[in-house]
Design an enzyme around this catalytic site. Structure first.
Site, PDB file in Angstrom:
ATOM      1  N   GLU A 204      44.719  34.456  29.163  1.00 46.41           N
ATOM      2  CA  GLU A 204      43.596  33.617  29.561  1.00 46.41           C
ATOM      3  C   GLU A 204      42.403  34.054  28.732  1.00 46.41           C
ATOM      4  OE1 GLU A 204      41.826  33.389  33.560  1.00 46.41           O
ATOM      5  OE2 GLU A 204      43.897  33.580  34.222  1.00 46.41           O
TER       6      GLU A 204
ATOM      7  N   ASP B 145      32.340  34.359  39.144  1.00 43.59           N
ATOM      8  CA  ASP B 145      32.559  35.687  38.570  1.00 43.59           C
ATOM      9  C   ASP B 145      31.658  36.753  39.167  1.00 43.59           C
ATOM     10  OD1 ASP B 145      34.674  35.399  36.636  1.00 43.59           O
ATOM     11  OD2 ASP B 145      33.323  34.031  35.595  1.00 43.59           O
TER      12      ASP B 145
END
Lengths: 270, 392
Positions: free
Chosen positions: A58, A69
């Site tokens: 990824e 995040d």
């Protein structure tokens, strides 16, 4: 007549192969932040991951406002942008890695829709990428991006979370392409001391809702976590923050990330 | 309209704007909030408690004041809707009180909020003190510096103020930090967003709670003047006081609606907070599609404004629709113009306006003519004295 020696597979087929051909208990799926610590070093990190046995990589596109995040990946993205990382630069990292490993881009919704979903997906497909993860695009908002990915042969990876109610699992599972990303914790990306007790339930519900493999991510940072993820039935294990932290802390980021990934991969030995 | 909104009377889309662009973890919480608001907004018990508190605790209705010397200076009558006289000194408590009462109904004991100028943080901390709820306020470190009095008020009220150190350390990052907290603590926590921004149902929910400003003002001006104003003017950051005052007048086609954004150093400099004024491609910020300051690739650009409450690169999705439809128009004034208007109103009327509000006043003061204007005086400016003194 000669048989073709190289098959040009679609992104979907390459992702499926990543889950079908490895010899571990689950596919090993590292995440790296494109452009962190620099574009060149992020490419070297990707290559080190391939050497360490990555089944799929990824690549994160740094973004100004990464809502899913935690601090480590947020700061890495901020540093990458400050260092001049652009979509074009990160896509070159994807292009360079794609021949040796299936690559999925993780990118926030505004960057995908800015040029128009179809234009973005076409540009991504031309790099040889296999798929796309958009962490702030729930299925209700995903029709246009899903249509563009389907048309281009790219996998639009869906996400489920521990908070996802049963009825949503079916909707998300039916739209998932390539694999279904099961978020292991209620929270943002980041390392945790232990995996939550909910993990087995999330993985089981995810697997029951879809035909594609289920990969577990968020908070997996040790070989023990990886083993627990495989025990819970995950078909793949995504390792992000632990590796981004290694990249940020070491004078030789590629070597540090490769070593950390190998160590975590030991948890998936049969 | 999105497919998920077809059976819902709460708007998810305003034209093409709005939506729910958030991590999957939050989607059930947004659905829960929507259901809770559907159940509460017309519930007699909830309404009665909110109305009682709006009257006796907030001090509503706030007055509509005919500004004597300002009207004389301009040459036509100007009315000020005195949200600065509401408890905590701005319109923000209307929304914070409604949402914290809702949080209590939902069984959530922990409340989080973002704040720019500190007005929404103070309002939320006040409502939490009143209702006995835990309160955490995210505030950009730069705003902590320039809005110290409000930081002290929040702490006195028992709230925890968490400075946000990333990016430009202003309102955008405070909202992002609050959303990340909510992603992590969603089971126990309600996020009291302070403006008509964010994922659905927030833009509609906050509008419903702020429309009391315009509902009161429309009745008051009819009472005073026997006619509707020619213009309704309000400042726009995220856009809650402006939506609050505009909503009551939307069906009155003869009333012009003017939203005044932060022009910063000037919209031509790129250093401003005026996404509705400059136009350009719509973008996704904090969960909804709307007018957004962004670069070619879709990275969100930092806003710039002397006013912490307007220092935001986005605006509510309903404003974007009102702009596109032509029902409202959006303009920008610079930091300098706003600072001048701040001083001018103070000396003319004995009212110290918030720097946010001073933007709306600056636009009005620059108009060559008018007939009958109504301006939302969204907040008081005591919090801004140190910043204004430093810049003067």
């Amino acid at each position: 007549m000669n048989e073709p020696t190289v098959a040009i597979d679609s992104g979907l087929e390459r992702v499926a192969a990543a889950f079908g051909t490895h010899r571990r208990r689950a596919a090993l799926m590292p995440y790296l932040m494109g452009g962190f610590p620099s574009l060149e070093q992020s490419l070297a990190i990707g290559e080190a991951c391939v050497h360490a046995g990555a089944d799929l990589i990824e690549v994160g596109m740094p973004y100004s406002d990464p809502l899913a995040d935690g601090p480590v990946i947020h700061e890495a993205g901020t540093a990458a942008l400050a260092g001049g990382a652009t979509l074009g630069g990160v896509l070159e990292v994807v292009r360079a890695l794609a021949p040796s490993v299936p690559v999925v881009l993780m990118c926030y919704a505004n960057m995908v829709t800015a040029p128009g979903a179809a234009a973005f997906v076409d540009r991504l497909a031309q790099t040889g990428a296999c798929g796309l993860i958009v962490p702030d695009l729930p299925f209700e908002e995903s029709d246009e991006v899903l249509g563009a990915c389907d048309a281009a042969g790219l996998a639009l990876v869906g996400l489920v979370a521990p908070t996802t109610p049963p009825a949503r699992f079916a909707e998300i599972g039916a739209r998932a392409r390539g694999f279904l990303y099961a978020v292991s914790v209620v929270g943002t990306t980041g390392e945790r001391a232990s995996l939550s007790d909910d993990v087995a339930a999330v993985v089981a519900r995810a697997k029951a809702s879809t035909d594609v493999p289920v990969a577990l991510g968020f908070g997996i940072s040790t070989a023990t976590h990886a083993r627990q993820a495989a025990d819970a039935g995950a078909d793949g294990v995504i390792v992000g923050t632990r590796l981004v932290r290694a990249a940020g802390e070491s004078a030789d980021p590629a070597a540090a990330v490769g070593a950390a990934l190998e160590e975590i991969g030991r948890g998936l030995e049969p | 309209m999105s497919s998920s909104a077809t059976d819902s009377p709460i708007a998810h889309r305003f034209g093409r704007y709005g939506g729910q662009y958030v991590p999957e973890t939050l989607m059930p919480a947004l659905a829960e909030l929507e259901q809770a608001w559907l159940g509460a907004r017309d519930n007699p018990e909830y309404r009665a408690e909110l109305d009682l508190l709006l009257r006796d605790f907030v001090g509503r209705p706030t007055p509509l004041y005919r500004a004597r010397r300002l009207s004389e200076r301009l040459g036509w009558p100007v009315y000020l809707k005195r949200e600065d006289l509401a408890h905590t000194g701005s319109h923000k408590l209307n929304n914070a009180l409604g949402q914290t009462l809702l949080a209590k109904r939902m069984g959530k004991r922990r409340v989080i909020a973002e704040t720019g100028a500190g007005q929404h943080g103070v309002a939320t901390a006040t409502a939490c003190a009143l209702l006995g709820l835990e309160c955490v306020v995210y505030m950009g470190a730069e705003d902590v510096r320039r809005q110290q009095p409000n930081v002290q008020r929040m702490m006195l009220l028992g709230a925890e103020v968490l400075p946000v150190q990333v990016g430009a350390r202003t309102l955008k990052e405070a909202v992002s930090a609050a959303i990340r907290d909510w992603v992590t603590n969603v089971a126990t926590t309600h996020y009291v967003i302070g403006s008509v921004v964010g994922p659905a149902p927030y833009p509609a929910l906050v509008r419903d709670l702020q429309r009391v400003i315009g509902d009161e003002a429309r009745a008051q001006i009819l009472d005073h003047e026997g006619r509707l104003p020619a213009r309704v003017i309000a400042c726009v950051g995220g856009g809650s006081n402006s939506i609050g005052v505009f909503t009551a007048f939307l069906a009155d086609d003869e009333v012009e609606l003017v939203g005044v954004e932060a022009g910063g150093d000037g919209v031509h400099t790129g250093r401003h907070g005026a996404p509705l004024t400059v136009g350009g491609r719509a973008g996704i910020l904090h969960g909804s599609l709307s007018a957004v300051l962004q670069d070619e690739e879709g990275q969100i650009v930092e806003a710039h404004s002397v006013s912490a409450g307007l220092d935001y690169p986005g605006a509510g999705p309903e404003h974007a629709q009102l702009r596109d439809s032509g029902r409202a128009r959006y303009v920008a004034v610079t930091d300098r113009q706003a600072l001048d208007a701040f001083g001018e109103l103070t000396r003319l009327e004995g009212i110290i306006p918030a720097l946010e509000t001073a933007h709306a006043l600056a636009w009005l003061l620059a108009q060559p003519q008018g007939e009958l204007d109504l301006l939302c005086l969204s907040g008081r400016g005591d919090k801004d004295l140190a910043e204004v003194a430093a810049l003067s």
